[in-house]
Enzyme design. Structure first.
Site, PDB file in Angstrom:
ATOM      1  N   PHE A 297       0.830  -1.208   0.000  1.00  0.00           N
ATOM      2  CA  PHE A 297       0.000   0.000   0.000  1.00  0.00           C
ATOM      3  C   PHE A 297       0.863   1.256   0.000  1.00  0.00           C
ATOM      4  CE2 PHE A 297      -2.827  -3.169   1.767  1.00  0.00           C
ATOM      5  CZ  PHE A 297      -4.065  -2.840   1.248  1.00  0.00           C
ATOM      6  N   ASP A 298       0.456   2.236  -0.796  1.00  0.00           N
ATOM      7  CA  ASP A 298       0.935   3.601  -0.623  1.00  0.00           C
ATOM      8  C   ASP A 298       0.115   4.208   0.518  1.00  0.00           C
ATOM      9  OD1 ASP A 298       2.035   6.198  -1.236  1.00  0.00           O
ATOM     10  OD2 ASP A 298       0.094   6.655  -2.151  1.00  0.00           O
ATOM     11  N   LYS A 299       0.563   5.293   1.107  1.00  0.00           N
ATOM     12  CA  LYS A 299      -0.200   5.877   2.231  1.00  0.00           C
ATOM     13  C   LYS A 299      -1.233   6.912   1.778  1.00  0.00           C
ATOM     14  CE  LYS A 299       1.221   9.223   4.926  1.00  0.00           C
ATOM     15  NZ  LYS A 299       0.048  10.113   4.950  1.00  0.00           N
ATOM     16  N   THR A 300      -0.717   8.065   1.319  1.00  0.00           N
ATOM     17  CA  THR A 300      -1.610   9.179   1.021  1.00  0.00           C
ATOM     18  C   THR A 300      -2.520   8.873  -0.165  1.00  0.00           C
ATOM     19  OG1 THR A 300       0.068  10.721   1.815  1.00  0.00           O
ATOM     20  CG2 THR A 300      -1.717  11.630   0.475  1.00  0.00           C
TER      21      THR A 300
END
Length: 622
Positions: free
Chosen positions: A305-308
């Protein structure tokens, strides 16, 4: 579910319906010549494709066996059997082409959401031009709320830019003269003029269209496997038919072998299962570019997963306020911020959630610092620490921001009356998504460009134990490479342009379609239209179920063909009986595949997650 077909597809449907009616009437009324209608309108395209394949590529596939079986049936007078074979193959071909065409059209509709024109200033006059006509060095005017069509440099004006799709930052970046701006980012506040530094041919929109046009179902290994089996069947069928004739001198037995060995069920197995799976996923707002993506996804063992914008919403939200009189402070702050279009201002007004706002006089914006104005003759200031210090106003409270929080100081006159803390917030369904992925025995990882504190704070809240922080795009790619060297198959989920390289490098790239950039959508294999990550476990389960369905259908089709061939060799079946048996097999494969349309996870109830994808895209689909 609305149906919408192109003219070519409508013609194919008409041919199939007419052919089917002719066959049924011919069978019921015992009128063989009605089957000629099926042979002509459905058989000729098969003959044409077979000849083209042999001449141009020397490609021996199912079409060759089907063509010979049709011709052989005609020669021995089994016209009905010939018509049956032609019709079934036409249905299979239509389903395969239609499934892929619809998946591609859905992605193209996403591309339409991007701007196609730019406001160019030439000889002092403004003109709207297609972005393809914008050249390097052109002067463009960008208004508030517009997407920036080309990369360039600001030459006049100042503003705040939402660069989340480019850098992953959820907080807007203030820009002024000589600062760079990038295609696909959003101008949030002031109007400005810019000089372009790149032409439209390099735009993500053009790349996306080219990629969609180049994606074909033949790329899927599972499709190639079906072709491989079909080619083997052609050889086996010919060999069996020739040997049977040499030993029995009965041409009917040989023709029956060719008819029963027509790989109708085999050819139908893959397109029907893929179509059913794509239809299922579309209901959940998941667009799949090609069958290969589903096949690859069925074997992944790690989701990154990426965060933002992925685990978080990517928009600032007020998380707490500090004040001796919070009601008065929020009243003054919201009244002042209501005059601004800045995302932080909107978040504060939204948090206040009250139409009782004061009149503001002499409102002024200080780009990158804050805002000022007068309410009832008293100056109100809202801004960052540096702005308040420049006003020589004592800051007071010792509580500082943490984990990436933004603090807005509010002053009344020359006295601080409180602070407002804002931050990007975690998606409400992020924790449940991680939990359900773990139930599927899939490892979860967080790769983010944020600092250690912010990364660990987010990871702890959603229960991801494997995290990498301060990641540049090349760091994310290296992590994926290392995992693949360890024989891990990874899926990457992201939304920004900075995620595009990782999405392309991963075994399966999944983009956030609602807020994602064109480039990330282009680089991904699958798009979540509504950014609902909670549907990712369902997506993975459907992919596993699809591959299982295809393999079972192919196994069933091969077994049925072999049994029918043995009966044909022994003279137990004639061509019509053989055609009926293998058609029954085709029907069973279609019915079995159709179960995928309404397949739901046994572990998760997704009923409340379904939505109208037509409404989301404002388009009509199948």
């Amino acid at each position: 579910m609305n149906l919408k077909f192109k003219n070519e597809e409508k013609l194919e449907i008409i041919f199939i319906i007419v052919s089917s009616i002719s066959l049924v009437l011919g069978f019921l009324l015992s009128i063989d010549y009605l089957s000629w209608i099926s042979i002509i309108i459905c058989g000729i395209p098969i003959f044409k494709e077979c000849i083209e394949g042999l001449i141009t590529e020397f490609d021996i596939k199912a079409d060759l066996l089907v063509s010979i079986a049709i011709i052989a049936s005609i020669i021995i007078g089994e016209i009905f059997a010939a018509g049956e074979i032609a019709t079934i193959m036409a249905i299979g071909g239509f389903l395969e082409e239609y499934t892929v065409a619809k998946a591609q059209n859905q992605i193209k509709e996403l591309a339409k959401m991007t701007p196609k024109t730019a406001t160019r200033i030439k000889n002092g006059t403004e003109e709207k031009v297609p972005i393809e006509e914008v050249k390097i060095g052109d002067i463009l005017k960008i208004l508030p709320g517009e997407s920036i069509p080309n990369d360039g440099i600001i030459i006049n004006g100042e503003t705040s830019i939402n660069q989340a799709t480019l850098t992953g930052e959820s907080i807007p970046v203030d820009k002024t003269r000589n600062d760079e701006v990038y295609s696909g980012t959003i101008n949030l506040y002031g109007s400005f003029t810019m000089k372009t530094t790149k032409i439209s041919e390099d735009s993500s929109l053009q790349k996306l269209i080219k990629l969609v046009e180049s994606s074909k179902p033949e790329n899927a290994n599972i499709v190639r496997a079906a072709d491989k089996w079909a080619t083997m069947i052609v050889v086996i069928a010919f060999t069996a038919a020739i040997l049977t004739y040499l030993f029995t001198f009965e041409i009917t037995r040989s023709v029956t072998i060719l008819v029963v060995f027509c790989p109708c069920a085999l050819v139908l197995a893959t397109p029907t299962a893929l179509m059913a799976a794509v239809s299922n996923l579309t209901k959940y707002g998941i667009l799949v570019k090609n069958g290969e993506s589903l096949e690859e996804l069925a074997h992944i063992d790690e989701v990154i997963f990426d965060k933002t914008g992925t685990l978080t919403y990517g928009n600032p939200t007020v998380i707490r306020v500090i004040s001796e009189n919070p009601q008065e402070m929020m009243y003054l702050a919201a009244s002042l911020e209501s005059k601004s279009e800045h995302p932080l201002a909107k978040a504060i007004v939204k948090y206040y959630n009250n139409n009782d706002l004061a009149a503001v006089n002499e409102f002024k914006i200080h780009i990158g610092k804050g805002i000022t104005g007068y309410i009832n003759g008293v100056q109100i200031i809202a801004g960052n620490k540096k702005f308040l210090e420049s006003k020589n106003i004592p800051l007071g409270s010792n509580e500082n921001s943490s984990n990436g929080e933004i603090e807005i100081f509010v002053a009344k006159g020359n006295k601080i009356i409180g602070k407002i803390f804002l931050a990007d917030t975690i998606r409400s369904n992020a924790k449940a998504t991680i939990k359900n992925l773990k139930k599927l025995r899939i490892k979860t990882t967080l790769l983010t460009g944020d600092n250690e504190n912010t990364a660990k704070s987010i990871a702890n809240q959603v229960r991801i134990h494997n995290i990498k922080f301060n990641c540049l795009p090349e760091d994310k790619i290296q992590y994926i490479k290392d995992e693949q060297i360890r024989n891990h198959r990874v899926a990457m989920i992201g939304d920004g342009i900075n995620d595009a390289p990782s999405l392309r490098k991963s075994n399966v790239g999944i983009s956030m379609g609602n807020i994602g950039s064109d480039l990330s959508i282009e680089s991904s294999n699958i798009t979540l239209i509504k950014d609902n990550i909670e549907n990712i476990p369902h997506l993975i389960e459907v992919s596993k179920k699809t591959i299982k369905t295809i393999n079972i259908s192919i196994g069933f089709a091969l077994t049925l063909n072999i049994i029918a061939m043995a009966l044909a060799i022994l003279g137990i079946l004639n061509p019509i009986e053989g055609a009926l048996i293998h058609n029954i097999g085709s029907v069973i494969v279609i019915i079995y595949s159709s179960i995928l349309v309404n397949y739901k996870s046994s572990k998760i109830d997704y009923r409340t997650q379904q939505f109208d994808v037509n409404k989301a895209l404002n388009i009509t689909m199948f």
